[in-house]
Design a protein around this motif. Structure first.
Motif, PDB file in Angstrom:
ATOM      1  N   HIS A   1       5.074   3.407   6.617  1.00 55.67           N
ATOM      2  CA  HIS A   1       4.038   2.407   6.318  1.00 55.67           C
ATOM      3  C   HIS A   1       4.032   1.294   7.369  1.00 55.67           C
TER       4      HIS A   1
ATOM      5  N   TYR B   1      -6.783  -1.186   1.715  1.00 51.52           N
ATOM      6  CA  TYR B   1      -5.638  -0.355   2.059  1.00 51.52           C
ATOM      7  C   TYR B   1      -4.336  -0.963   1.566  1.00 51.52           C
TER       8      TYR B   1
ATOM      9  N   ASP C   1      -3.044   8.956  -3.459  1.00 53.04           N
ATOM     10  CA  ASP C   1      -2.207   9.497  -2.396  1.00 53.04           C
ATOM     11  C   ASP C   1      -1.760  10.897  -2.799  1.00 53.04           C
TER      12      ASP C   1
ATOM     13  N   ALA D   1      -2.536   8.716   4.840  1.00 54.23           N
ATOM     14  CA  ALA D   1      -1.621   8.040   3.915  1.00 54.23           C
ATOM     15  C   ALA D   1      -2.192   7.979   2.503  1.00 54.23           C
ATOM     16  N   LEU D   2      -3.487   7.686   2.395  1.00 53.89           N
ATOM     17  CA  LEU D   2      -4.114   7.622   1.073  1.00 53.89           C
ATOM     18  C   LEU D   2      -5.621   7.644   1.225  1.00 53.89           C
TER      19      LEU D   2
ATOM     20  N   VAL E   1      -1.827   0.677  -1.166  1.00 57.38           N
ATOM     21  CA  VAL E   1      -0.426   1.002  -0.893  1.00 57.38           C
ATOM     22  C   VAL E   1       0.472   0.347  -1.930  1.00 57.38           C
TER      23      VAL E   1
END
Length: 257
Positions: free
Chosen positions: A80, A233, A191, A162-163, A237
């Motif tokens: 990340h 984003y 995700d 990532a997602l 996360v």
């Protein structure tokens, strides 16, 4: 309130506004270099905002629709690293995503950087819809060129999907071309492991101006709304990885839950 009721209420609000077509929007300032101010509004506050902007803003309409389905795939390292750049407020930070306009089948690759005066600098190119979940060689070349030009750095190795975020967006436009509001509902973050749905009774509003706060920002202040620190984003996360540190967004995360 359910997502369906929120979507229906939004449609009713937008019907009361004059409309503007996509060619008219594209003919105005693109606002690729801009200042973003973000608000998370209860639906009732958004309804009042739209009522007060009737003489100033118009709703984007395409093929008799005023709400459009978006899908964004964000790229980051397994550690990340791009998320941590934003968490630590590094001067040179960026986000990388593909954005698919699901109703039209169009797609773009977008790189968003922070300028020296905290303005957002967005570079965008068309991208194959079938490649939206990966970075093809042209994408790597584009990212490398822009990062070198703006920051003098290379992309982080290991960038991968990532997602994904999905939502419905309506856009209000100041026909003078100096301001735009994007209004998002039905937000979902996904995700490889699981998915999180944001509260259905809120509207994420982003005010985009070429500089100082605009008419919409003034109305929002009068309605008691305050800007929030939020990145789709970073929020995604944090919601999907509750063990990660998310200090700057603790208050914002509570508004999404």
């Amino acid at each position: 309130m359910s997502t369906a009721r929120t979507t229906a209420a939004m449609a009713g609000v937008l019907e009361a506004l004059p409309t503007i077509t996509l060619p008219e929007v594209l003919a105005e300032a693109a606002l690729q270099v801009r200042v973003d101010r973000k608000y998370l509004l209860p639906l009732e506050t958004f309804v009042e905002l739209a009522a007060r902007l009737q003489g100033t803003f118009a709703a984007l309409r395409i093929d008799d629709q005023t709400a459009f389905r978006y899908e964004s795939v964000y790229f980051d390292t397994a550690e990340h690293e791009l998320y941590r750049q934003h968490l630590q407020r590094r001067r040179r930070r960026y986000k990388l995503r593909t954005r698919a306009y699901l109703d039209s089948g169009e797609c773009s690759l977008e790189l968003k950087l922070k300028g020296g005066r905290s303005e957002t600098i967005k570079s965008r190119v068309g991208y194959p819809l079938a490649d939206r979940g990966r970075l093809n060689p042209d994408a790597w070349n584009f990212v490398a060129e822009r990062l070198h030009a703006e920051y003098g750095v290379r992309p982080e190795p290991g960038l991968a999907p990532a997602l994904k975020t999905t939502y419905r967006r309506s856009t209000l436009v100041d026909p003078t071309g100096h301001a735009r509001l994007t209004c998002d509902v039905d937000l979902r973050f996904t995700d490889a492991r699981h998915s999180v749905q944001a509260r259905p009774d809120v509207v994420l509003v982003e005010s985009k101006t070429a500089g100082r706060a605009g008419v919409a920002d003034q109305v929002l202040r009068e309605l008691g709304a305050r800007t929030i620190q939020v990145s789709k984003y970073c929020v995604a996360v944090a919601l999907l990885n509750p063990r990660l540190r998310a200090n700057p967004w603790h208050r914002t995360l509570q508004l999404f839950r």
